[in-house]
Design a protein around this motif. Structure first.
Motif, mmCIF file in Angstrom:
data_model
loop_
_atom_site.group_PDB
_atom_site.id
_atom_site.type_symbol
_atom_site.label_atom_id
_atom_site.label_comp_id
_atom_site.label_asym_id
_atom_site.label_seq_id
_atom_site.Cartn_x
_atom_site.Cartn_y
_atom_site.Cartn_z
ATOM 1 N N ALA A 168 0.828 -1.213 0.000
ATOM 2 C CA ALA A 168 0.000 0.000 0.000
ATOM 3 C C ALA A 168 0.863 1.263 0.000
ATOM 4 O O ALA A 168 0.601 2.202 -0.767
ATOM 5 N N GLN A 169 1.898 1.318 0.846
ATOM 6 C CA GLN A 169 2.744 2.509 0.908
ATOM 7 C C GLN A 169 3.579 2.650 -0.351
ATOM 8 O O GLN A 169 3.800 3.763 -0.836
ATOM 9 N N THR A 170 4.040 1.530 -0.921
ATOM 10 C CA THR A 170 4.779 1.577 -2.178
ATOM 11 C C THR A 170 3.915 2.176 -3.283
ATOM 12 O O THR A 170 4.384 3.010 -4.063
ATOM 13 N N ALA A 171 2.668 1.766 -3.350
ATOM 14 C CA ALA A 171 1.751 2.312 -4.360
ATOM 15 C C ALA A 171 1.572 3.819 -4.165
ATOM 16 O O ALA A 171 1.540 4.576 -5.146
ATOM 17 N N ASP A 172 1.463 4.254 -2.913
ATOM 18 C CA ASP A 172 1.354 5.692 -2.632
ATOM 19 C C ASP A 172 2.584 6.441 -3.140
ATOM 20 O O ASP A 172 2.477 7.470 -3.809
ATOM 21 N N PHE A 173 3.757 5.930 -2.790
ATOM 22 C CA PHE A 173 4.999 6.589 -3.203
ATOM 23 C C PHE A 173 5.152 6.578 -4.723
ATOM 24 O O PHE A 173 5.531 7.577 -5.331
ATOM 25 N N ASP A 174 4.866 5.434 -5.363
ATOM 26 C CA ASP A 174 4.976 5.346 -6.822
ATOM 27 C C ASP A 174 4.086 6.384 -7.494
ATOM 28 O O ASP A 174 4.509 7.085 -8.414
ATOM 29 N N SER A 175 2.851 6.473 -7.038
ATOM 30 C CA SER A 175 1.906 7.430 -7.613
ATOM 31 C C SER A 175 2.392 8.859 -7.434
ATOM 32 O O SER A 175 2.335 9.673 -8.366
ATOM 33 N N TYR A 176 2.900 9.167 -6.245
ATOM 34 C CA TYR A 176 3.366 10.523 -5.968
ATOM 35 C C TYR A 176 4.557 10.878 -6.850
ATOM 36 O O TYR A 176 4.620 11.974 -7.424
ATOM 37 N N VAL A 177 5.521 9.958 -6.971
ATOM 38 C CA VAL A 177 6.710 10.219 -7.783
ATOM 39 C C VAL A 177 6.328 10.352 -9.257
ATOM 40 O O VAL A 177 6.851 11.233 -9.958
ATOM 41 N N GLN A 178 5.407 9.521 -9.747
ATOM 42 C CA GLN A 178 4.979 9.623 -11.149
ATOM 43 C C GLN A 178 4.382 10.989 -11.449
ATOM 44 O O GLN A 178 4.638 11.555 -12.509
ATOM 45 N N ARG A 179 3.600 11.512 -10.526
ATOM 46 C CA ARG A 179 2.941 12.809 -10.741
ATOM 47 C C ARG A 179 3.859 13.999 -10.486
ATOM 48 O O ARG A 179 3.741 15.026 -11.147
ATOM 49 N N ASN A 180 4.761 13.868 -9.506
ATOM 50 C CA ASN A 180 5.482 15.045 -9.019
ATOM 51 C C ASN A 180 7.003 14.954 -9.063
ATOM 52 O O ASN A 180 7.670 15.959 -8.894
ATOM 53 N N GLY A 181 7.560 13.767 -9.191
ATOM 54 C CA GLY A 181 9.005 13.585 -9.185
ATOM 55 C C GLY A 181 9.523 13.182 -7.807
ATOM 56 O O GLY A 181 8.850 13.351 -6.788
ATOM 57 N N PHE A 182 10.745 12.651 -7.796
ATOM 58 C CA PHE A 182 11.319 12.122 -6.563
ATOM 59 C C PHE A 182 11.654 13.227 -5.561
ATOM 60 O O PHE A 182 11.444 13.073 -4.357
ATOM 61 N N ASP A 183 12.168 14.352 -6.040
ATOM 62 C CA ASP A 183 12.479 15.460 -5.134
ATOM 63 C C ASP A 183 11.220 15.966 -4.432
ATOM 64 O O ASP A 183 11.259 16.336 -3.255
ATOM 65 N N ALA A 184 10.100 15.969 -5.149
ATOM 66 C CA ALA A 184 8.834 16.392 -4.539
ATOM 67 C C ALA A 184 8.394 15.405 -3.458
ATOM 68 O O ALA A 184 7.828 15.819 -2.442
ATOM 69 N N LEU A 185 8.659 14.102 -3.680
ATOM 70 C CA LEU A 185 8.341 13.112 -2.642
ATOM 71 C C LEU A 185 9.129 13.417 -1.375
ATOM 72 O O LEU A 185 8.576 13.412 -0.276
ATOM 73 N N ILE A 186 10.398 13.691 -1.520
ATOM 74 C CA ILE A 186 11.235 14.002 -0.354
ATOM 75 C C ILE A 186 10.715 15.254 0.354
ATOM 76 O O ILE A 186 10.598 15.276 1.583
ATOM 77 N N ALA A 187 10.373 16.276 -0.417
ATOM 78 C CA ALA A 187 9.847 17.509 0.193
ATOM 79 C C ALA A 187 8.534 17.228 0.922
ATOM 80 O O ALA A 187 8.313 17.736 2.023
ATOM 81 N N PHE A 188 7.663 16.421 0.316
ATOM 82 C CA PHE A 188 6.404 16.043 0.948
ATOM 83 C C PHE A 188 6.665 15.301 2.261
ATOM 84 O O PHE A 188 6.033 15.588 3.278
ATOM 85 N N MET A 189 7.609 14.366 2.240
ATOM 86 C CA MET A 189 7.944 13.600 3.442
ATOM 87 C C MET A 189 8.462 14.522 4.545
ATOM 88 O O MET A 189 8.100 14.365 5.719
ATOM 89 N N LYS A 190 9.260 15.490 4.184
ATOM 90 C CA LYS A 190 9.800 16.428 5.180
ATOM 91 C C LYS A 190 8.684 17.286 5.782
ATOM 92 O O LYS A 190 8.694 17.560 6.974
ATOM 93 N N ARG A 191 7.729 17.698 4.969
ATOM 94 C CA ARG A 191 6.602 18.482 5.489
ATOM 95 C C ARG A 191 5.749 17.660 6.443
ATOM 96 O O ARG A 191 5.239 18.181 7.428
ATOM 97 N N ARG A 192 5.588 16.388 6.150
ATOM 98 C CA ARG A 192 4.773 15.506 7.011
ATOM 99 C C ARG A 192 5.496 15.159 8.307
ATOM 100 O O ARG A 192 4.868 14.806 9.273
ATOM 101 N N GLY A 193 6.804 15.224 8.291
ATOM 102 C CA GLY A 193 7.589 14.882 9.478
ATOM 103 C C GLY A 193 7.666 16.027 10.372
ATOM 104 O O GLY A 193 7.816 16.286 11.429
#
Length: 193
Positions: A168-193
């Motif tokens: 489930a979490q892999t699917a979330d990350f895959d979808s996010y990276v496909q739409r926004n890119g890997f750097d955006a995933l990292i930024a999103f993770m930092k905001r959530r932390g």
């Protein structure tokens, strides 16, 4: 990612996300006793203050979860495509992301109990079937996937009510990276932390 993250948080609720001074009592040599003692200790700490439990969560992750292996599994598809700097930023953001995303939602489970139903040993790996029960509700089955690391067991995955948390979490990350890119995933993770 919001609805899937909420589902993941619900699944993670069967995990104890805090650790107390009694952590030394966590038996990580036997898979059934490991899950039972880890859960009992964690659920006990959830009855305390949120600030204390949240502060101890990182310790729990480091001691009893294979965080690096879990994190690598979540981005397996993207790992060959990311730079060393992106990978290090991802690894640094992962523990705080987990804490920020899930820790506050777990207090609904402070009064839950856990029962080990069956243990299946598979060499250095084990699967522990448990039932997590909140008072007044039907039990939920949870399968804890464990691997022996450094002489003791660590949690590598969890399946709750037939839903595999890593998938489930892999699917979330895959979808996010496909739409926004890997750097955006990292930024999103930092905001959530």
């Amino acid at each position: 990612m919001r609805s899937s993250s909420y589902l993941t948080a619900t699944l993670l609720a069967s995990l104890p996300f805090a650790i107390s001074p009694a952590a030394a009592a966590v038996d990580n040599k036997d898979p059934g006793r490991f899950v039972e003692s880890l859960a009992t200790t964690g659920f006990g700490v959830l009855k305390g203050s949120k600030a204390a439990a949240r502060g101890q969560f990182r310790t729990l992750l480091g001691q009893h979860f294979a965080v690096d292996a879990i994190g690598d599994r979540l981005i397996r598809r993207w790992r060959p495509k990311v730079s060393a700097a992106q990978y290090q930023a991802y690894k640094a953001a992962l523990p705080n992301f987990i804490i920020g995303t899930y820790a506050d939602r777990l207090y609904d489970y402070a009064d839950a109990s856990i029962k080990v139903v069956r243990v299946q040993n598979q060499g250095d790996n084990a699967a522990v079937l448990t039932q997590v029960t909140k008072p007044g509700e039907r039990p939920v089955n949870a399968i804890w996937s464990l691997s022996k690391v450094g002489g003791g067991y660590k949690v590598t995955n969890l399946t709750v009510a037939g839903i595999n948390l890593a998938v489930a979490q892999t699917a979330d990350f895959d979808s996010y990276v496909q739409r926004n890119g890997f750097d955006a995933l990292i930024a999103f993770m930092k905001r959530r932390g």
